[in-house]
Structures are given as structure tokens and as C-alpha cells.
Design a protein around this motif. Structure first.
Motif, PDB file in Angstrom:
ATOM      1  N   ALA A  99       0.852  -1.203   0.000  1.00 18.44           N
ATOM      2  CA  ALA A  99       0.000   0.000   0.000  1.00 18.44           C
ATOM      3  C   ALA A  99       0.881   1.245   0.000  1.00 18.44           C
ATOM      4  O   ALA A  99       1.898   1.292   0.688  1.00 18.44           O
ATOM      5  N   ALA A 100       0.488   2.226  -0.788  1.00 21.14           N
ATOM      6  CA  ALA A 100       1.178   3.526  -0.772  1.00 21.14           C
ATOM      7  C   ALA A 100       0.218   4.537  -0.165  1.00 21.14           C
ATOM      8  O   ALA A 100      -0.977   4.532  -0.480  1.00 21.14           O
ATOM      9  N   THR A 101       0.743   5.396   0.707  1.00 17.76           N
ATOM     10  CA  THR A 101      -0.106   6.396   1.363  1.00 17.76           C
ATOM     11  C   THR A 101       0.525   7.770   1.237  1.00 17.76           C
ATOM     12  O   THR A 101       1.750   7.914   1.366  1.00 17.76           O
ATOM     13  N   TRP A 102      -0.289   8.753   0.928  1.00 21.24           N
ATOM     14  CA  TRP A 102       0.179  10.142   0.851  1.00 21.24           C
ATOM     15  C   TRP A 102      -0.966  11.069   1.243  1.00 21.24           C
ATOM     16  O   TRP A 102      -2.109  10.628   1.381  1.00 21.24           O
ATOM     17  N   SER A 103      -0.641  12.347   1.419  1.00 20.47           N
ATOM     18  CA  SER A 103      -1.678  13.330   1.740  1.00 20.47           C
ATOM     19  C   SER A 103      -1.923  14.196   0.521  1.00 20.47           C
ATOM     20  O   SER A 103      -0.978  14.544  -0.194  1.00 20.47           O
ATOM     21  N   ARG A 116      -3.764   0.390  -2.631  1.00 24.08           N
ATOM     22  CA  ARG A 116      -3.199  -0.910  -2.249  1.00 24.08           C
ATOM     23  C   ARG A 116      -3.331  -1.877  -3.409  1.00 24.08           C
ATOM     24  O   ARG A 116      -4.369  -1.904  -4.071  1.00 24.08           O
ATOM     25  N   THR A 130       6.837  -0.790   7.010  1.00 23.97           N
ATOM     26  CA  THR A 130       6.765   0.520   6.336  1.00 23.97           C
ATOM     27  C   THR A 130       8.124   0.993   5.837  1.00 23.97           C
ATOM     28  O   THR A 130       9.164   0.722   6.448  1.00 23.97           O
ATOM     29  N   LYS A 180      -5.981  11.960   3.477  1.00 21.65           N
ATOM     30  CA  LYS A 180      -5.021  10.852   3.357  1.00 21.65           C
ATOM     31  C   LYS A 180      -5.531   9.931   2.261  1.00 21.65           C
ATOM     32  O   LYS A 180      -6.724   9.599   2.254  1.00 21.65           O
ATOM     33  N   ARG A 181      -4.642   9.567   1.344  1.00 21.96           N
ATOM     34  CA  ARG A 181      -5.086   8.638   0.300  1.00 21.96           C
ATOM     35  C   ARG A 181      -4.204   7.402   0.306  1.00 21.96           C
ATOM     36  O   ARG A 181      -2.984   7.506   0.491  1.00 21.96           O
ATOM     37  N   THR A 182      -4.811   6.267   0.097  1.00 22.13           N
ATOM     38  CA  THR A 182      -4.050   5.013   0.058  1.00 22.13           C
ATOM     39  C   THR A 182      -4.439   4.228  -1.187  1.00 22.13           C
ATOM     40  O   THR A 182      -5.622   4.130  -1.512  1.00 22.13           O
ATOM     41  N   SER A 223       3.680   0.491   2.661  1.00 17.80           N
ATOM     42  CA  SER A 223       3.504  -0.464   3.734  1.00 17.80           C
ATOM     43  C   SER A 223       3.347  -1.835   3.086  1.00 17.80           C
ATOM     44  O   SER A 223       2.444  -2.042   2.264  1.00 17.80           O
TER      45      SER A 223
END
Ligand SMILES: Cc1cc2nc3c(=O)[nH]c(=O)nc-3n(C[C@H](O)[C@H](O)[C@H](O)COP(=O)(O)OP(=O)(O)OC[C@H]3O[C@@H](n4cnc5c(N)ncnc54)[C@H](O)[C@@H]3O)c2cc1C
Length: 413
Positions: free
Chosen positions: A219-223, A236, A334, A232-234, A271
Motif C-alpha cells: 500500500a502507498a499512502t500520501w496526503s 493498495r 513501512t 489521506k489517500r491510500t 507499507s
């Protein structure tokens, strides 16, 4: 000076496809390709197997820096989608197959067979394919466009820029052709590589170098600033992840990079779930049981048999031997993304000629008769055949517009 109806600059995916679908080729159409062969990149696509489109092409998101860019891409693709593409390629003598992820390939799994089908079809239709013909300049005169190559000049009523982007420069796409658009006042968005390996802190992956984990869930997460506030966007997805001295690569990372490369400076984390088929509780219980059964086993080895031994040790090191934390970490290992491997390692350019500067026919709003197709425009898609579909659909849009213009002039419409 030689006079023709249409000059297509760039004999890659979009240029060749245009040459096979433009109906008005009887008016003389020339493709100018700077390399010694047409379709060199096309022949290398999909690891040489040629992943030409995807059955999910109408569901997937295309990316553009322009607010309405993705909608423009979807509109062009809806007009000429994977089904239209497949039947066109079948009509050129290809047999196509689809894998479990909807990716469409030539049955012989050779990308060069697509290049051959397109170039033979273009030649059979009378299109003049010229190689070693780098276009060095383009001017607009009252008589039409003057296209300058290293070997001469051609006068053309229509010019289509199919010169690609600025990644994978060994295939002739070094970005120098953007200047041909910029000289008419066209502007570029920022340019980034997409479908590329990602960098992390080398210390975090050093012990994992060379390890490939199949079927991880990453999963990649960023704002992101949306509607006046940060969200917040994810994203996966499941696939291979490979560890290298610089960071991470593999199918899952390539696919995720399409969402990330322009956001790295704002902070992106990955993650990795190394055991997506098991819950954290199940892993914790299994670890407790194992420690009970094998009290003398070094704690660093307890995850052996669950995951790759080196992965197990890296997880246990982070968990400081706490089994509860280990179970959590194996499900969410992570890594902060610090960069990417750059233009020459990437497959696609994110960004390009601004989409707001072209009309719905992909004709320049600044100079009539100048058209764009393919990666040169500020539109890119995810990994899996989506970028070639964009090259073909955009080329088809341009072909239809030029044909209509010529038919109108002949009084056929
Ligand atoms: C290794 C690799 C694998 C890929 N695999 C896939 C895949 O499996 N599926 C998928 O959908 N996409 C894939 N892509 C992306 C896809 O190949 C591109 O998005 C697509 O080729 C873009 O088409 P295009 O016609 O716009 O540009 P290109 O195919 O890049 O063609 C542009 C052409 O213009 C020529 N040119 C540039 N400047 C000039 C000039 N001044 N004068 C004359 N000619 C010029 C270049 O030499 C080049 O031949 C891959 C890319 C790479 C690098």
C-alpha cells in the motif's frame, strides 16, 4: 519542395497506428522516424511480449496535471476502446490472448509482431515510412507546415506530433521533440518518470537486497489537498516486491509508482504486507506457539517458515523481539519513499504538452493543422497496457479528425 497531405512525426506506437487507421492516405502520408527502425520501443513493450491493452481500460484512471485531462483521455478511449483495438489488430492478421489480469498480448508473445503488423499495414496502404529522418525544425507558412529533417524539407497541410515523452531515451525519446510544440507557444507541465523503481533509505533495505517476495500486498499512502482540506489517500495492490540496494522494485512497485512519482517531495510511505492471507492475530498466535515449542530457537528465526528468512530477521529487528509487534510489522512493514530511479529506468512520462491547449480532436488550439497523439501529451496511465491503449486511441481521434477535414473539403460530408 516535396508536398504532402500529412506528416506524422515519430514512428512509434501512436505514429504507426495512425498510419494504419488514417483513411485519407491516398493524399500522401509520410511517417518520419529518427531511429534506424520504426517501433523500436513498441517492440520492447511488456518485457518483449507486447502488452497492448487491458480489458479494464474503461474502468482505470488515467492521470493528467490538467483538471479535465483524465476525462479527455476517457472520452478518447471510450470512442476507440480495447474492443475496437483488438478487432483492428485482428484485421491486420494478429491473434491475441488475454491473461488473468486482463492484459492483452499477441498470441506468440512477441511485441515485435505488433510492430510488424503495423508497419506492413502502413506500407501496404501506401504510407511512406522514412527512418533515419530526425525532424529538426517545424515552421508554419501560408502554404502549410515546413518540416525540416537532417536530409531535406517537406511541405505538409497537417502535421501530427507522435514523438513520445522523455523517458527510456535509448528508444529515441529524449524529450528534444517537445521543442517542436513549444515553438508554436505550447507549454509543458512538470515532467516525471512513471512506472519506475522507487528509492528508500538504503539502510532500511540493505539486509533484504536481492529478495523477491511474490504476492505481497503493498500500500502507498500520501496526503492530498482536495476540496479545501488535506486528505489521506491510500492505494493498495497485490504483486511481487523486490528489494535492491537503492530501494524497491517489482511488479507492485512499478504499478504503484504511477500514483506517486510527482508526490514524493510531499511525503509518500509504502507499507508491505508480507502475509496477506493471514490475520495479525493468527500470525501472533502461531509465533507464541512456536516460541513455546522451540524455546531455544533464536527470536530472529521465529518467522522462518512464515516468510523468507531474511525478511523474518528484518521484521524481528524492527519489532525488537516483541511478538505482538512482530505480527503487526509483518503485516505492515513501512518504508519511506525518498525518490525514484529516474527517466532512463522508467517506462512512461508523467506530464507533457498541456491538454488544455488542444481541442477535442487533439488539434492545437494555437495553430490549425497541428495535432498530437500519444505520450507527448499530459496523459499517462497505470501499468498493464493502458499507455499503449492511450497511444492508439489518441491516434485514432486524430485520424478521424483529419479524415473528416479532408472529406469535408472534397464535399463528401
Ligand atoms: C521498456 C518499456 C516497456 C513498456 N511496456 C509497455 C506495455 O507493456 N504496455 C503499455 O501499454 N505500455 C508500455 N510501455 C509504454 C509505451 O511503450 C509508451 O507509452 C508508448 O510507446 C507511447 O507511444 P508514442 O507513440 O506516444 O511514443 P513512442 O512509442 O515512444 O514513439 C515516439 C517515436 O518518436 C520518435 N521521435 C522522437 N523525436 C523525433 C524527431 N525529432 N523526429 C523523428 N522522430 C522522433 C522516437 O524515436 C520514437 O520512435 C513501455 C515502455 C517501455 C520503455
Amino acid at each position: 519542395m516535396e508536398k504532402v497531405q500529412t506528416v506524422i512525426i515519430g514512428g512509434g506506437a501512436a505514429g504507426l497506428f495512425l498510419a494504419t487507421t488514417l483513411k485519407s492516405v491516398d493524399q500522401k502520408t509520410v511517417v518520419l522516424e529518427r531511429s534506424e527502425r520504426v517501433g523500436r520501443k513498441l517492440s520492447a513493450t511488456g518485457n518483449g511480449q507486447g502488452n497492448i491493452t487491458n480489458l479494464g481500460v474503461l474502468r482505470e484512471d488515467y492521470f493528467s496535471f490538467s483538471e479535465n485531462g483524465a476525462a479527455r483521455a476517457r472520452a478518447a478511449i471510450a470512442q476507440y476502446d480495447d474492443t475496437s483495438l483488438v478487432s483492428h489488430l485482428e484485421s491486420l492478421g494478429l491473434l491475441l490472448i488475454t491473461d488473468e489480469r486482463g492484459r492483452v498480448y499477441p498470441a506468440g508473445r512477441q511485441a515485435s509482431s505488433i510492430t510488424d503488423a503495423l508497419r506492413f499495414s502502413a506500407a501496404a496502404r501506401g504510407v511512406d515510412l522514412r527512418t533515419d529522418a530526425k525532424v529538426t525544425d517545424l515552421t508554419d507558412t501560408e502554404q502549410g507546415f515546413v518540416v525540416f529533417t537532417e536530409n531535406g524539407r517537406i511541405l505538409a497541410e497537417n502535421v501530427v506530433l507522435c514523438t513520445g515523452g522523455t523517458v527510456a531515451r535509448s528508444f529515441g525519446t529524449d524529450g528534444s521533440a517537445y521543442a517542436l510544440a513549444q515553438k508554436f507557444g505550447h507549454t509543458l507541465t512538470p515532467l516525471y518518470p512513471s512506472l519506475v523503481q522507487l528509492k528508500t533509505d538504503p539502510k532500511e533495505v540493505k539486509s533484504l537486497k536481492g529478495i523477491r517476495v511474490p504476492d505481497a500486498s503493498v500500500a502507498a499512502t500520501w496526503s492530498e489537498f482536495l476540496g479545501g482540506r488535506m486528505h489521506k489517500r491510500t492505494v493498495r495492490l497485490k504483486g511481487d516486491i523486490m528489494f535492491a540496494d537503492y530501494g524497491v522494485s517489482g511488479d507492485s512497485v512499478f504499478r504503484l509508482s504511477a500514483y506517486l512519482t510527482h508526490r514524493i517531495r510531499d511525503g509518500v510511505s509504502l507499507s508491505v504486507d508480507f502475509l496477506p492471507s493471514f490475520t495479525e492475530e493468527k500470525i501472533y498466535t502461531a509465533l507464541v506457539e512456536k516460541r513455546k515449542n522451540f524455546p531455544f530457537m533464536p527470536v530472529g528465526e521465529l518467522l522462518g517458515g512464515f516468510v523468507n528468512n531474511q525478511v523474518g530477521r528484518a521484521v524481528m529487528k524492527r519489532a525488537k523481539d516483541d511478538l505482538r509487534v512482530a505480527a503487526k510489522t509483518v503485516k505492515a512493514f513501512t518504508l519511506q519513499i525518498t525518490g525514484h530511479l529516474g527517466l532512463d529506468s522508467a517506462q512512461v512520462t508523467k506530464g507533457g504538452v498541456k491538454i488544455d491547449e488542444v481541442d477535442e480532436n487533439l488539434q492545437s488550439k494555437l495553430v490549425k493543422g497541428l495535432y498530437f497523439a500519444g505520450e507527448i501529451l499530459d496523459i499517462d496511465g497505470p501499468c498493464g497496457g493502458y499507455n499503449l491503449q492511450w497511444a492508439y486511441s489518441s491516434a485514432r481521434t486524430v485520424a478521424a479528425a483529419i479524415d473528416e477535414k479532408i472529406a469535408k473539403r472534397r464535399g463528401q460530408v
